[in-house]
Design a protein around this motif. Structure first.
Motif, PDB file in Angstrom:
ATOM      1  N   GLY A   1       0.829  -1.206   0.000  1.00  0.00           N
ATOM      2  CA  GLY A   1       0.000   0.000   0.000  1.00  0.00           C
ATOM      3  C   GLY A   1       0.861   1.253   0.000  1.00  0.00           C
TER       4      GLY A   1
ATOM      5  N   ALA B   1       2.149   1.795  -3.440  1.00  0.00           N
ATOM      6  CA  ALA B   1       1.135   2.415  -4.299  1.00  0.00           C
ATOM      7  C   ALA B   1       1.023   3.908  -4.005  1.00  0.00           C
ATOM      8  CB  ALA B   1      -0.212   1.719  -4.108  1.00  0.00           C
ATOM      9  N   ASN B   2       1.104   4.264  -2.721  1.00  0.00           N
ATOM     10  CA  ASN B   2       1.043   5.686  -2.358  1.00  0.00           C
ATOM     11  C   ASN B   2       2.218   6.451  -2.945  1.00  0.00           C
ATOM     12  OD1 ASN B   2      -1.287   5.318  -0.969  1.00  0.00           O
ATOM     13  ND2 ASN B   2      -0.301   5.124   1.030  1.00  0.00           N
TER      14      ASN B   2
ATOM     15  N   VAL C   1       3.773   5.665  -5.614  1.00  0.00           N
ATOM     16  CA  VAL C   1       3.532   5.779  -7.055  1.00  0.00           C
ATOM     17  C   VAL C   1       2.730   7.045  -7.349  1.00  0.00           C
ATOM     18  CG1 VAL C   1       2.254   4.795  -8.999  1.00  0.00           C
ATOM     19  CG2 VAL C   1       3.719   3.341  -7.622  1.00  0.00           C
TER      20      VAL C   1
END
Lengths: 490, 137
Positions: free
Chosen positions: B36, B39-40, B42
């Motif tokens: 997670g 993804a953050n 990214v």
């Protein structure tokens, strides 16, 4: 006055009120809220039909900066059928919901789930879509394991794990599409994706396909669904079967008509392949099941393939077929899951070999089962027939003969599977020393309601088919959508 | 800076995926938290770096140039909150799973499900908590 936010406010209010009310009043609140949602959705559809696409900017922030809710025909139709399924399940829960689950907030949670589902249908922003997915997921996680039975926890853990994975992929995909276009509003994105390198767009499209495909349970991501959907009681799994996978399908239809249309030969070709594999594998695995709710779960997977097939072909008629199929399937599969609950109530089991003999004692009920079963298999005059007919006609028109053959064969396999269920559960002699079946009582009402609705749509298919075609038209010609959201045509 | 963050994303993803592939569900949950964060990052990297100035508007109304992009920060904040909620629910769910099923091994769970294919009957709701732990202490 735009009615777009009404289908969000009604379930939210109901959910909060149901938490506060005493337990006995909760179930009536649940039914009342579902009826209110149905009314709000019907009003919204009428408004969209008369005045065109409706957009609302929350807090009056202009379009690409604020939070946007949009209702076109697709969204409005999905919300309407969500209301229908909600009413049927609420009616069923009125008689069937057990006290411990009610005490733990079953009614409030179902309405928060509906809140999330409608939010996903109506949002006009890809990041908000992620947030709405999480809203409905959290409600569904709790509903899935409410009561903490053994099978429920095992199925719930699996469902939780897969949902987290798809959420992460979705979040990463949102980050990448924001990075490559600088926009998040769907309409704004649609005007900008043309300028991006198509290879990069295809990569992002595949990420979205996996993220939504996990939620929609398409091949090869469907393994979790038959493992988790049969576990909770029927008032939960009927709601899940009717609504949750359709949210994934809706999201796929939305992004693959609005954003990823640069190289349809690649992206929609992949979708078409996945559609065929989903259809065949789901149908074959359904035939191998000995328990009714697992069988129905595999049928659910198989029929997602039909909706993907229309999206893969990507002609106006094919998309209309997809939309019509999704609407019809929401009604039919919920009816079948509720019927499985009914049989569980009557015979004490849903394992097919232990069932039987119902045709002799309950002939009317046996006939009622054939309505949704035939609709699922696509026999005329049921709604499933028109859905399959539209898709097959669209496939032939577009020259996609292979997928049409697959679709028709899977229709036959579905009929075979439903026939086997009928033979096992109703026709054959009851197993020895089994207690006499009880009486379904008022539980028949919601099932009959959905079954007759499917029959009604089948006989009087024209209005819904016309609305589906209107929805397909809007999907393939996004200019009015963009105009409604951004206020100007760019 | 972009290259550095790209390596961070890659490293975090590798760790996260490795943990998520482990059979133990708690390891999966930790893997989810790590992934997670990848993804953050990214989203943060995709929002165009290059300025150390905060995304603030001065009282006079003029914008400080060059300004950092505030949108990725808002998105990440939302994603962190959601990730936190999911992780909290996951911990409770896995705690209860351990309590009722006696295992958190994902390879054993499918067999548990096979045992009970029929929907859990009403009586099964809220099984009594095992007494022995409380007594044994």
């Amino acid at each position: 006055m735009s009615l777009v936010v009404l289908p969000l406010l009604v379930p939210l209010t109901t959910g909060i009120l149901a938490l506060l009310l005493p337990q006995r009043a909760q179930r009536f609140m649940g039914l009342l809220g579902a009826l209110g949602l149905l009314a709000a959705a019907a009003a919204l559809l009428v408004q969209v039909n008369q005045q065109g696409i409706q957009a609302v900017q929350i807090g009056n922030w202009p379009a690409p900066f604020g939070i946007t809710f949009v209702a076109d025909h697709l969204s409005a139709l999905m919300v309407l059928i969500t209301g229908v399924v909600a009413v049927a399940v609420a009616l069923y829960a009125l008689l069937e919901a057990d006290a411990p689950r009610e005490r733990l907030g079953y009614h409030a949670l179902t309405h928060l789930l509906l809140f999330g589902v409608n939010g996903a249908f109506l949002t006009g922003d890809v990041f908000n879509l992620y947030v709405w997915f999480e809203v409905l997921l959290l409600a569904s996680f709790v509903l899935m394991v409410l009561g903490a039975g053994r099978a429920q926890l095992a199925g719930g853990a699996k469902y939780f794990v897969v949902s987290l994975l798809s959420s992460l992929l979705f979040l990463a995909a949102v980050g990448l599409i924001y990075g490559s276009t600088g926009a998040l509003n769907l309409a704004d994105l649609a005007t900008r994706v043309g300028g991006v390198d198509p290879t990069l767009m295809n990569a992002i499209a595949m990420l979205f396909l996996v993220a939504f495909g996990l939620k929609a349970a398409i091949f090869p991501f469907f393994f979790w669904l038959p493992a988790s959907y049969p576990a909770p009681p029927v008032i939960v799994s009927a709601l899940f079967a009717g609504l949750l996978t359709k949210v994934g399908v809706y999201a796929l239809i939305r992004v693959f008509t609005l954003l990823f249309t640069q190289e349809p030969a690649f992206t929609h070709g992949v979708i078409l392949w996945l559609a065929g594999l989903t259809l065949v594998l789901g149908a074959l695995l359904a035939l191998a099941q000995g328990e009714l709710r697992r069988l129905l779960s595999f049928q659910l997977v198989s029929h997602i393939g039909y909706m993907l097939m229309g999206l893969g072909i990507l002609t106006p008629l094919a998309l209309a077929g997809s939309v019509f199929y999704a609407l019809n399937h929401m009604i039919v599969i919920s009816a079948l899951f509720l019927f499985a609950g009914l049989l569980q109530r009557l015979q004490g089991t849903t394992v097919l070999v232990r069932m039987g003999g119902l045709y002799r004692t309950h002939p009317g009920l046996s006939a009622l089962f054939l309505l949704p079963a035939f609709s699922l298999a696509g026999l005329p005059p049921f709604s499933g027939f028109w859905a399959k007919f539209t898709l097959a006609a669209a496939g032939l028109e577009a020259g996609q003969y292979a997928i049409v053959v697959v679709a028709l064969l899977v229709g036959l396999l579905t009929l075979l599977s439903m026939g086997l269920v009928f033979a096992e559960a109703f026709w054959k002699e009851p197993p020895e020393n089994r207690p006499a079946p009880g009486h379904p009582g008022g539980l028949v009402l919601p099932v009959a309601l959905l079954a007759l609705l499917s029959l009604g749509i089948g006989i009087w298919a024209e209005p819904l088919l016309a609305l589906s075609q209107q929805a397909a038209q809007e999907l393939l010609e996004p200019t009015p959508y963009i105009q409604a959201v951004l206020g100007v045509s760019r | 800076m972009e290259a550095l963050l790209a390596f961070a994303v890659g490293g975090l993803s590798a760790v996260g995926v490795y943990l998520m592939l482990r059979p133990h569900l708690i390891q999966f949950l930790i893997g989810f938290l790590v992934l997670g964060n990848a993804a953050n990052l990214v989203i943060f990297t995709a929002g165009r770096l290059g300025s150390e100035f905060p995304p603030l508007v001065q009282r006079s109304g003029e914008v400080m140039e060059p300004i950092a992009n505030p949108l990725p920060q808002a998105l990440i904040l939302t994603a962190i909150v959601i990730g936190f909620a999911l992780a909290a629910f996951g911990i409770v769910l896995f705690f209860r799973t351990q309590e009722v099923l006696g295992t958190l091994n994902a390879e054993v769970l499918p067999e548990v499900l096979e045992e009970a294919p029929t929907p859990s009957p009403v009586e099964e709701v809220l099984p009594p908590r095992p007494e022995k732990e409380r007594v044994a202490v």
